[in-house]
Design an enzyme around this catalytic site. Structure first.
Site, short mmCIF file in Angstrom:
data_model
loop_
_atom_site.label_atom_id
_atom_site.label_comp_id
_atom_site.label_asym_id
_atom_site.label_seq_id
_atom_site.Cartn_x
_atom_site.Cartn_y
_atom_site.Cartn_z
N GLY A 78 0.82 -1.22 0.00
CA GLY A 78 0.00 0.00 0.00
C GLY A 78 0.85 1.26 0.00
O GLY A 78 1.94 1.28 0.56
N ARG A 142 1.34 -5.70 -5.05
CA ARG A 142 1.33 -6.62 -3.92
C ARG A 142 1.76 -8.04 -4.27
O ARG A 142 1.46 -8.98 -3.52
CB ARG A 142 -0.09 -6.66 -3.32
CG ARG A 142 -0.51 -5.39 -2.61
CD ARG A 142 -1.69 -5.65 -1.69
NE ARG A 142 -2.18 -4.44 -1.08
CZ ARG A 142 -1.67 -3.88 0.02
NH1 ARG A 142 -0.64 -4.45 0.62
NH2 ARG A 142 -2.18 -2.78 0.51
N ASP A 173 5.37 -7.84 5.62
CA ASP A 173 5.42 -8.99 4.70
C ASP A 173 6.51 -8.78 3.63
O ASP A 173 7.27 -9.69 3.33
CB ASP A 173 4.07 -9.17 4.01
CG ASP A 173 3.02 -9.76 4.95
OD1 ASP A 173 3.41 -10.51 5.87
OD2 ASP A 173 1.83 -9.45 4.80
N LYS A 199 8.10 0.72 5.56
CA LYS A 199 6.99 1.53 5.05
C LYS A 199 5.66 0.97 5.50
O LYS A 199 5.49 -0.25 5.51
CB LYS A 199 7.03 1.49 3.52
CG LYS A 199 5.83 2.06 2.83
CD LYS A 199 5.11 1.07 1.89
CE LYS A 199 4.43 -0.05 2.56
NZ LYS A 199 3.47 -0.82 1.75
N THR A 200 4.74 1.72 5.91
CA THR A 200 3.31 1.42 5.99
C THR A 200 2.62 2.47 6.85
O THR A 200 3.12 2.83 7.93
CB THR A 200 2.96 0.01 6.56
OG1 THR A 200 1.55 -0.09 6.62
CG2 THR A 200 3.54 -0.30 7.93
N ASP A 202 0.12 1.91 8.39
CA ASP A 202 -0.50 1.19 9.51
C ASP A 202 0.29 1.33 10.82
O ASP A 202 -0.25 1.07 11.89
CB ASP A 202 -0.63 -0.30 9.18
CG ASP A 202 -1.47 -0.54 7.94
OD1 ASP A 202 -2.09 0.42 7.44
OD2 ASP A 202 -1.50 -1.68 7.45
P1 FBP Z 1 0.47 -2.08 3.64
O1 FBP Z 1 0.57 -3.04 4.77
O2 FBP Z 1 0.76 -2.67 2.33
O3 FBP Z 1 1.29 -0.84 3.89
O4 FBP Z 1 -1.07 -1.66 3.62
C1 FBP Z 1 -1.59 -0.43 3.95
C2 FBP Z 1 -3.08 -0.43 3.75
O5 FBP Z 1 -3.44 0.92 3.53
C3 FBP Z 1 -3.92 -1.02 4.88
O6 FBP Z 1 -4.15 -0.09 5.90
C4 FBP Z 1 -5.18 -1.41 4.16
O7 FBP Z 1 -5.88 -2.44 4.84
C5 FBP Z 1 -4.66 -1.91 2.85
O8 FBP Z 1 -3.46 -1.18 2.60
C6 FBP Z 1 -5.62 -1.74 1.70
O9 FBP Z 1 -4.98 -2.16 0.55
P2 FBP Z 1 -5.58 -2.09 -0.92
O10 FBP Z 1 -5.80 -0.66 -1.24
O11 FBP Z 1 -4.56 -2.75 -1.75
O12 FBP Z 1 -6.87 -2.85 -0.86
#
Ligand code: FBP
Length: 550
Positions: A78, A142, A173, A199-200, A202
């Site tokens: 993300g 992803r 991950d 990065k994230t 979250d």
């Molecule tokens: P990452 O762990 O890849 O940084 O995800 C961040 C995030 O924004 C989460 O908070 C959310 O659940 C997810 O991505 C949503 O992903 P997508 O837009 O691919 O459905």
């Protein structure tokens, strides 16, 4: 490309960096490290990269000469504000090491490496993206990088471009995969170093050596601004309860940080729900009680913050989701059944207890639980409308209480989901500086021949000049966990700690926030102006740093 006035002014911003990175650097090595758990298993799985020491970069007397190096970079998962600055810092870092060095970006995430889809990132391209939000410079994806065939296919293009180091910018991950890749390339003497960057939005990739993941700061500030605006609207019209779901996947760090910034009436923390073994009805009752208490004072309005992963932490739901995961994996034919028949198909296959929970949910929410899992096997929690579920269930409970005379008031709701609004925002000064430093540090790790390390910049509640830059062996963050039915080495996810300083602060205040209207309106991120307005890190980080010092 037409640019906004802010974009133009922001392009000239020079990110602040730790003093140690400003001139020639040398490495100070710490003690050998151990993984956070399952040491024997992790050591056996990573014989070539396990146990490396922490390292810290310090100022050196003279600049050593380094040969030019070709480096590859991947944005994974993300979007998070600041990714472009990691790449800019990496670019400037490898050019400072040797101006002949070159940077290649793999397009649309790890898939770009496997499919040999890349572009060279030159100075004019990098300059277009300095201090901007988004991952659009090369895009993200992803694809899970985990199989030997993928690693071997990737190596073909790395060799063709003479790339000696690969930087993977990702969450837990993706950095787990970076570690596996580093080990594999070392085991076959591929001559390719692998470095990770945390990065994230979250905020769940953190530990003793990684204070925070980049993007968390900006995303929380954007959400807090908007929640603050809603609270002001709410306190002006005095007729709505706003149910606001916030991104963040499993962990509730974003909801907690926003709560500390805006003082909502209610904020649910998934980790606490699990620890208290609360049912959906317990949560609904808790919210309804706060609504009733405010109504008794004539306040028929309020705000409820909901972490997006909540549903997975309600024990009964957890068991339902686990059984659904198995059923969906074993019965791919489910996807081709007519929509109208899917619900009954699932109910028939579930155990009695889980079928009862499934049946008790509004149909749309129940069906959202059966949507496709992401490539890492995660339920796509952002697609589950928990905010609507809770608003509806609280409404029903209050209607019952009204009949029995337990509640007198009006209950009208608005629901919101904030996630995408913040993931690509222009990075705050904190994220712009932090990300640039992380990228520059990654370049230094490459120059010193390191592999299997994550770029680490610490002490970030202090002014940037005092930040500590270095590297942490990724194996140190690993433990064994069951994934898709198998035990796998993975980076331990950092959930909200109920004995941690941020949660304790919230727990101390929440009863007062529930009943009073003590809203804070943080306003938009400021990029220019006094440091107390522009450069403050998150409350989470400040509280954690303060409690460490005690
Ligand atoms: P990452 O762990 O890849 O940084 O995800 C961040 C995030 O924004 C989460 O908070 C959310 O659940 C997810 O991505 C949503 O992903 P997508 O837009 O691919 O459905």
């Amino acid at each position: 490309m037409t640019k906004s006035a802010l974009q133009i002014a922001r392009a000239a911003y020079q990110p602040k960096m730790p003093t140690a990175l400003l001139g020639p650097v040398k490495v100070k090595e710490g003690e050998p490290t151990q993984s956070v758990a399952n040491q024997e298993e992790i050591k056996a799985l990573f014989p070539n990269t396990y146990g490396q020491p922490y390292i810290v970069f310090e100022q050196a007397e003279e600049q050593k000469k380094y040969p030019p190096v070709n480096v590859g970079v991947i944005l994974s998962g993300g979007q998070a504000p600041g990714g472009h600055n990691v790449i800019a810092g990496l670019f400037d870092g490898i050019k400072d090491v040797n101006p002949e060095s070159r940077l290649f970006g793999f397009i649309l995430g790890p898939g770009g490496l496997i499919d040999h889809n890349y572009m060279e990132l030159t100075a004019p391209i990098i300059d277009e993206y300095r201090n901007t939000g988004g991952f659009d410079i090369i895009g993200s994806g992803r694809t899970k990088l985990e199989k030997k065939e993928q690693f071997d296919k990737g190596l073909i293009i790395l060799k063709a471009l003479d790339i000696k180091a690969l930087v993977i910018i990702g969450g837990d991950d993706s950095n787990t995969n970076a570690c596996v890749l580093a080990e594999y390339y070392k085991s076959i003497n591929a001559g390719v170093q692998v470095i990770g960057c945390p990065k994230t939005i979250d905020g769940d990739l953190k530990n003793e050596m990684i204070e925070t993941s980049f993007g968390f700061d900006t995303a929380c500030k954007v959400y807090s601004e908007v929640i603050g605006n809603i609270q002001r609207d709410c306190n002006s019209a005095r007729k709505y309860w706003h149910f606001i779901k916030l991104m963040g996947r499993s962990a509730s760090h974003i909801a907690l940080e926003c709560a500390l910034q805006v003082h909502p009436n209610i904020c649910l923390i998934s980790e606490e729900v699990e620890a208290k073994n609360q049912s959906l009805d317990d949560i609904v009752t808790e919210i309804a009680e706060a609504v009733a208490a405010r109504a008794a004072q004539g306040n028929n309005f309020g705000t409820v913050l909901i972490p997006e992963g909540l549903i997975e932490f309600i024990p009964a739901m957890k068991s339902l989701i686990a059984e659904l995961n198995d059923i969906l994996a074993k019965h791919p034919e489910y996807k081709v059944i007519r929509k109208s028949e899917q619900r009954n198909y699932i109910i028939e296959m579930l155990s009695k207890a889980n079928a009862d929970v499934f049946k008790s949910l509004p149909e749309n929410v129940a069906m959202q639980l059966t949507l496709d899992r992401d490539p890492h096997g995660n339920v796509q929690v952002s697609a589950i409308e928990t905010e609507k579920l809770l608003a509806e269930m609280v409404g029903k409970k209050l209607a019952e209480w009204k009949e029995s005379g337990k509640y007198v008031g009006k209950f009208a709701t608005q629901t919101h989901f904030f996630g995408y609004e913040g993931r690509c925002a222009a990075p705050s000064n904190y994220d712009a500086d932090y990300c640039y430093s992380l990228g520059y540090t990654a370049a230094a790790l490459i120059a010193f021949g390191k592999t299997g390390y994550m770029s680490s910049v610490r002490n970030t509640t202090a002014p940037a000049k005092d930040w500590i830059a270095g590297g942490v062996p990724i194996t140190m963050m690993m433990n064994m966990e069951r994934r898709n039915g198998e035990m796998k080495p993975v980076i331990q996810k950092a959930l909200v700690e109920l004995d941690g300083a941020p949660f304790r602060k919230f727990a101390e205040k929440r009863a007062a926030w529930a009943i009073s209207t003590d809203y804070v309106y943080p306003g938009p991120i400021q990029y220019f102006g006094p440091t107390e307005v522009c450069d403050q890190p998150t409350k989470t980080l400040q509280l954690e740093a303060k409690s460490k010092k005690k």
